[in-house]
Design an enzyme around this catalytic site. Structure first.
Site, PDB file in Angstrom:
ATOM      1  N   TYR A 192      16.506  -8.259   1.007  1.00  0.00           N
ATOM      2  CA  TYR A 192      15.839  -7.324   1.920  1.00  0.00           C
ATOM      3  C   TYR A 192      15.187  -8.083   3.077  1.00  0.00           C
ATOM      4  O   TYR A 192      15.386  -7.762   4.251  1.00  0.00           O
ATOM      5  CB  TYR A 192      14.771  -6.533   1.151  1.00  0.00           C
ATOM      6  CG  TYR A 192      13.833  -5.737   2.020  1.00  0.00           C
ATOM      7  CD1 TYR A 192      14.224  -4.531   2.584  1.00  0.00           C
ATOM      8  CD2 TYR A 192      12.537  -6.196   2.284  1.00  0.00           C
ATOM      9  CE1 TYR A 192      13.350  -3.803   3.387  1.00  0.00           C
ATOM     10  CE2 TYR A 192      11.662  -5.474   3.085  1.00  0.00           C
ATOM     11  CZ  TYR A 192      12.079  -4.277   3.637  1.00  0.00           C
ATOM     12  OH  TYR A 192      11.213  -3.560   4.439  1.00  0.00           O
ATOM     13  N   HIS A 239       1.933  -0.870   3.630  1.00  0.00           N
ATOM     14  CA  HIS A 239       1.101   0.270   4.017  1.00  0.00           C
ATOM     15  C   HIS A 239       1.486   1.450   3.142  1.00  0.00           C
ATOM     16  O   HIS A 239       2.651   1.739   2.933  1.00  0.00           O
ATOM     17  CB  HIS A 239       1.225   0.576   5.507  1.00  0.00           C
ATOM     18  CG  HIS A 239       2.628   0.543   6.020  1.00  0.00           C
ATOM     19  ND1 HIS A 239       3.351  -0.621   6.164  1.00  0.00           N
ATOM     20  CD2 HIS A 239       3.453   1.541   6.387  1.00  0.00           C
ATOM     21  CE1 HIS A 239       4.551  -0.341   6.620  1.00  0.00           C
ATOM     22  NE2 HIS A 239       4.648   0.967   6.752  1.00  0.00           N
ATOM     23  N   THR A 285       8.860  -6.471   8.860  1.00  0.00           N
ATOM     24  CA  THR A 285       8.062  -6.479   7.632  1.00  0.00           C
ATOM     25  C   THR A 285       7.446  -7.838   7.315  1.00  0.00           C
ATOM     26  O   THR A 285       8.046  -8.884   7.586  1.00  0.00           O
ATOM     27  CB  THR A 285       8.947  -6.034   6.454  1.00  0.00           C
ATOM     28  OG1 THR A 285       8.330  -6.413   5.218  1.00  0.00           O
ATOM     29  CG2 THR A 285      10.310  -6.709   6.479  1.00  0.00           C
ATOM     30  N   LEU A 299      23.056   4.567   9.260  1.00  0.00           N
ATOM     31  CA  LEU A 299      23.000   3.229   9.869  1.00  0.00           C
ATOM     32  C   LEU A 299      24.316   2.470   9.775  1.00  0.00           C
ATOM     33  O   LEU A 299      24.509   1.456  10.436  1.00  0.00           O
ATOM     34  CB  LEU A 299      21.905   2.399   9.174  1.00  0.00           C
ATOM     35  CG  LEU A 299      20.461   2.746   9.523  1.00  0.00           C
ATOM     36  CD1 LEU A 299      19.510   2.081   8.542  1.00  0.00           C
ATOM     37  CD2 LEU A 299      20.138   2.316  10.950  1.00  0.00           C
ATOM     38  N   GLY A 347      14.887   7.588   9.457  1.00  0.00           N
ATOM     39  CA  GLY A 347      14.076   7.495   8.237  1.00  0.00           C
ATOM     40  C   GLY A 347      13.010   8.576   8.231  1.00  0.00           C
ATOM     41  O   GLY A 347      11.901   8.371   7.739  1.00  0.00           O
ATOM     42  N   GLN A 386       7.873   8.004   4.018  1.00  0.00           N
ATOM     43  CA  GLN A 386       6.413   8.063   4.233  1.00  0.00           C
ATOM     44  C   GLN A 386       6.063   7.898   5.718  1.00  0.00           C
ATOM     45  O   GLN A 386       5.356   8.712   6.308  1.00  0.00           O
ATOM     46  CB  GLN A 386       5.746   6.949   3.436  1.00  0.00           C
ATOM     47  CG  GLN A 386       4.309   6.681   3.819  1.00  0.00           C
ATOM     48  CD  GLN A 386       3.761   5.414   3.170  1.00  0.00           C
ATOM     49  OE1 GLN A 386       3.102   5.512   2.160  1.00  0.00           O
ATOM     50  NE2 GLN A 386       4.001   4.241   3.741  1.00  0.00           N
ATOM     51  N   GLN A 406      17.148   0.498   3.619  1.00  0.00           N
ATOM     52  CA  GLN A 406      17.047   0.389   2.164  1.00  0.00           C
ATOM     53  C   GLN A 406      15.758  -0.421   2.004  1.00  0.00           C
ATOM     54  O   GLN A 406      15.760  -1.633   2.190  1.00  0.00           O
ATOM     55  CB  GLN A 406      18.294  -0.323   1.629  1.00  0.00           C
ATOM     56  CG  GLN A 406      18.429  -0.360   0.116  1.00  0.00           C
ATOM     57  CD  GLN A 406      17.258  -0.965  -0.621  1.00  0.00           C
ATOM     58  OE1 GLN A 406      16.323  -0.251  -1.051  1.00  0.00           O
ATOM     59  NE2 GLN A 406      17.248  -2.270  -0.771  1.00  0.00           N
ATOM     60  N   SER A 407      14.664   0.242   1.650  1.00  0.00           N
ATOM     61  CA  SER A 407      13.351  -0.390   1.826  1.00  0.00           C
ATOM     62  C   SER A 407      12.750  -0.965   0.555  1.00  0.00           C
ATOM     63  O   SER A 407      11.643  -1.493   0.590  1.00  0.00           O
ATOM     64  CB  SER A 407      12.370   0.606   2.453  1.00  0.00           C
ATOM     65  OG  SER A 407      12.153   1.663   1.544  1.00  0.00           O
ATOM     66  N   ALA A 433      14.437   3.707   9.398  1.00  0.00           N
ATOM     67  CA  ALA A 433      15.382   3.857   8.281  1.00  0.00           C
ATOM     68  C   ALA A 433      15.750   2.492   7.717  1.00  0.00           C
ATOM     69  O   ALA A 433      15.913   1.527   8.463  1.00  0.00           O
ATOM     70  CB  ALA A 433      16.644   4.568   8.763  1.00  0.00           C
ATOM     71  N   ARG A 486       3.811   7.792  -0.357  1.00  0.00           N
ATOM     72  CA  ARG A 486       4.594   6.610  -0.695  1.00  0.00           C
ATOM     73  C   ARG A 486       5.566   6.960  -1.828  1.00  0.00           C
ATOM     74  O   ARG A 486       5.218   7.735  -2.734  1.00  0.00           O
ATOM     75  CB  ARG A 486       3.608   5.530  -1.164  1.00  0.00           C
ATOM     76  CG  ARG A 486       4.193   4.162  -1.398  1.00  0.00           C
ATOM     77  CD  ARG A 486       4.791   3.569  -0.177  1.00  0.00           C
ATOM     78  NE  ARG A 486       4.589   2.130  -0.094  1.00  0.00           N
ATOM     79  CZ  ARG A 486       5.466   1.298   0.462  1.00  0.00           C
ATOM     80  NH1 ARG A 486       6.589   1.756   0.996  1.00  0.00           N
ATOM     81  NH2 ARG A 486       5.208   0.013   0.534  1.00  0.00           N
ATOM     82  N   LYS A 528      16.089  -8.061   7.085  1.00  0.00           N
ATOM     83  CA  LYS A 528      15.064  -7.656   8.056  1.00  0.00           C
ATOM     84  C   LYS A 528      14.781  -8.763   9.077  1.00  0.00           C
ATOM     85  O   LYS A 528      14.416  -8.496  10.212  1.00  0.00           O
ATOM     86  CB  LYS A 528      13.775  -7.273   7.315  1.00  0.00           C
ATOM     87  CG  LYS A 528      13.817  -5.895   6.672  1.00  0.00           C
ATOM     88  CD  LYS A 528      13.620  -4.805   7.726  1.00  0.00           C
ATOM     89  CE  LYS A 528      13.431  -3.444   7.118  1.00  0.00           C
ATOM     90  NZ  LYS A 528      13.153  -2.407   8.137  1.00  0.00           N
TER      91      LYS A 528
HETATM   92  O1  F7E Z   1       5.645  -4.522  -4.597  1.00  0.00           O
HETATM   93  C1  F7E Z   1       4.583  -6.378  -7.590  1.00  0.00           C
HETATM   94  C2  F7E Z   1       5.868  -6.815  -6.902  1.00  0.00           C
HETATM   95  O2  F7E Z   1       7.462  -2.817  -4.431  1.00  0.00           O
HETATM   96  C3  F7E Z   1       4.401  -5.138  -4.323  1.00  0.00           C
HETATM   97  C4  F7E Z   1       8.034  -2.278   0.950  1.00  0.00           C
HETATM   98  O3  F7E Z   1       7.532  -1.202   1.695  1.00  0.00           O
HETATM   99  O4  F7E Z   1       6.144  -3.612   1.535  1.00  0.00           O
HETATM  100  C5  F7E Z   1       6.899  -3.149   0.430  1.00  0.00           C
HETATM  101  O5  F7E Z   1       7.444  -4.222  -0.301  1.00  0.00           O
HETATM  102  C6  F7E Z   1       4.137  -6.247  -5.306  1.00  0.00           C
HETATM  103  C7  F7E Z   1       5.309  -7.199  -5.524  1.00  0.00           C
HETATM  104  O6  F7E Z   1       6.208  -3.576  -2.341  1.00  0.00           O
HETATM  105  C8  F7E Z   1       5.515  -3.946 -10.098  1.00  0.00           C
HETATM  106  O7  F7E Z   1       6.485  -7.881  -7.616  1.00  0.00           O
HETATM  107  C9  F7E Z   1       4.289  -5.726  -9.990  1.00  0.00           C
HETATM  108  O8  F7E Z   1       4.822  -8.511  -5.577  1.00  0.00           O
HETATM  109  O9  F7E Z   1       5.070  -2.125  -3.926  1.00  0.00           O
HETATM  110  P1  F7E Z   1       6.121  -3.176  -3.872  1.00  0.00           P
HETATM  111  P2  F7E Z   1       6.798  -4.875  -1.594  1.00  0.00           P
HETATM  112  O10 F7E Z   1       7.896  -5.504  -2.362  1.00  0.00           O
HETATM  113  O11 F7E Z   1       5.640  -5.728  -1.218  1.00  0.00           O
HETATM  114  C10 F7E Z   1       6.848  -4.375   2.502  1.00  0.00           C
HETATM  115  C11 F7E Z   1       5.928  -4.651   3.645  1.00  0.00           C
HETATM  116  C12 F7E Z   1       8.141  -3.792   2.875  1.00  0.00           C
HETATM  117  O12 F7E Z   1       8.612  -3.984   3.987  1.00  0.00           O
HETATM  118  C13 F7E Z   1       8.936  -3.109   1.837  1.00  0.00           C
HETATM  119  O13 F7E Z   1       9.922  -2.244   2.401  1.00  0.00           O
HETATM  120  O14 F7E Z   1       3.895  -5.643  -6.586  1.00  0.00           O
HETATM  121  N1  F7E Z   1       4.796  -5.517  -8.759  1.00  0.00           N
HETATM  122  N2  F7E Z   1       4.720  -4.783 -10.831  1.00  0.00           N
HETATM  123  C14 F7E Z   1       5.562  -4.414  -8.785  1.00  0.00           C
HETATM  124  N3  F7E Z   1       6.257  -3.791  -7.822  1.00  0.00           N
HETATM  125  C15 F7E Z   1       6.925  -2.647  -8.156  1.00  0.00           C
HETATM  126  N4  F7E Z   1       7.604  -1.997  -7.197  1.00  0.00           N
HETATM  127  N5  F7E Z   1       6.923  -2.176  -9.439  1.00  0.00           N
HETATM  128  C16 F7E Z   1       6.226  -2.780 -10.453  1.00  0.00           C
HETATM  129  O15 F7E Z   1       6.242  -2.333 -11.591  1.00  0.00           O
END
Ligand code: F7E
Length: 344
Positions: free
Chosen positions: A151, A181, A127, A61, A10, A14, A85-86, A83, A186, A155
């Site tokens: 996901y 993070h 995660t 992978l 990966g 970032q 599908q994150s 690495a 990012r 994990k």
């Molecule tokens: O969403 C909300 C969404 O996609 C954060 C990855 O690095 O961190 C990451 O996962 C929050 C969620 O990150 C939008 O519903 C609102 O509640 O930035 P995110 P994630 O899903 O928390 C963890 C630690 C990992 O391991 C993952 O690989 O934000 N949200 N509106 C939104 N999210 C996105 N993407 N887009 C929006 O428009």
């Protein structure tokens, strides 16, 4: 003493960029694994000024023989598996691919380490998504898991197989349960960078369209990626492999992230309406800056994450340097600069 060798999968992401930079500063030989694509994207490494210092290797992978050959060839001192599908959202559309890459892919690596290079120290990027519907606040290493996406389920398997290989074969294998993070590097599909890159384009007059977001009330424990890669390295310097939570201990809503970042782009947001009809208005101009769209809701949401970094702080001597407000400022300012220089 001869140079230590580290493999990072990966490498184009970032964390790959930040970790490679850290290891190069520590005089490691860094082998960067990337998946072949029609266009090669090494902009994170170029932006960090380290693209020329890393030896790049093609790696997938899903490909057992490829993984085995790479491990046999380098027999690294340390192997960081970053690495995956994150993107959680994509995992609902591509659950099988996600399971194969993020879950079974880790067993492929561990099998090769066990067979060809058992002294290699292994780091698995676990995660906070594994906590999903949280069973305890704050979440720590002993908190039960409850994954809420394909996901997170993949994990979780990867986490346990890492623990299992540590216990079964005495491998130095560590699982870092990292909470969200972020940084200027990012990907723009994640909510933080989606926000700062869009607001920067707006402020620079490149778009009139409002920023469309999903659930504004989700709470995350957001830290700075540059701080978190130090914890990864520290884990592999311990006498034994272990599991550690890496977090700030502070939780904020998506709404707060938008408000705090927007200030640095010259906006003062006031929220009006409810649920899908909610909008964020700039009080200075009356312009709609943010719109809520159900397109970005997830089939199952993780409502609240907040981690306890107590074990990492005590056992690793790790401490995050950058807090929430500073993170918003760093990301927003970096995207404003890019937008004004025609790079966004
Ligand atoms: O969403 C909300 C969404 O996609 C954060 C990855 O690095 O961190 C990451 O996962 C929050 C969620 O990150 C939008 O519903 C609102 O509640 O930035 P995110 P994630 O899903 O928390 C963890 C630690 C990992 O391991 C993952 O690989 O934000 N949200 N509106 C939104 N999210 C996105 N993407 N887009 C929006 O428009």
């Amino acid at each position: 003493m001869s140079k230590k060798t580290a493999i990072i999968t990966g490498i184009t992401g970032q964390d790959g960029g930040y970790l490679a930079k850290l290891l190069l500063e520590k005089k490691y030989r860094v082998i960067g694994c990337h998946r072949r694509g029609a266009t090669e994207i090494f902009s994170n490494l170029q932006n960090q000024g380290i693209a020329e210092d890393i030896e790049l290797v093609e790696f997938d992978l899903l490909e057992d023989s490829n993984i085995a050959r790479v491990i046999k060839k380098f027999r690294p001192d340390e192997f960081y598996n970053l690495a995956a599908q994150s993107f959680v959202g994509t995992s609902f559309e591509q659950p099988l691919y996600t399971a194969n890459a993020d879950g079974i892919g880790v067993t492929r690596i561990l099998e090769s380490i066990r067979e060809y290079s058992p002294d290699t120290r292994f780091y698995q990027a676990s995660t906070s998504e594994m906590y999903g519907m949280v069973q305890e606040i704050p979440q720590k290493e002993t908190t039960p898991f409850y994954p809420r996406s394909p996901y997170a389920a993949a994990k979780l398997y990867a986490h346990w197989i890492t623990v299992n290989y540590r216990e079964s074969y005495n491998l130095h294998a560590s699982s870092g349960i990292l909470f969200n993070h972020e940084s200027p590097f990012r990907g723009r599909e994640f909510v933080t960078r989606k926000t700062t890159s869009h607001l920067a384009r707006m402020a620079a007059g490149k778009t009139e369209k409002p920023l469309r977001l999903g659930n504004l009330n989700a709470k995350r424990d957001w830290g700075f990626a540059g701080d978190y890669v130090e914890a990864m390295w520290l884990m592999l310097q311990q006498p034994q492999g272990d599991t550690y939570v890496v977090a700030t201990g502070e939780t904020r809503t998506v709404r707060e992230f938008v408000e705090h970042s927007a200030v640095h782009a010259g906006y003062a947001i006031e929220w009006r309406g409810k649920d899908e009809n909610e909008v964020g208005i700039d009080t200075k101009t009356g312009k709609t800056i943010v719109e809520v769209s159900a397109d970005f809701y997830r089939p199952a949401e993780v409502d609240l994450l907040i981690g306890s970094p107590a074990k990492a702080e005590e056992k690793l001597g790790w401490k995050r340097k950058i807090g929430f407000s500073e993170l918003c400022e760093i990301m927003m300012k970096s995207d404003l600069e890019r937008a004004h220089n025609g790079l966004l």
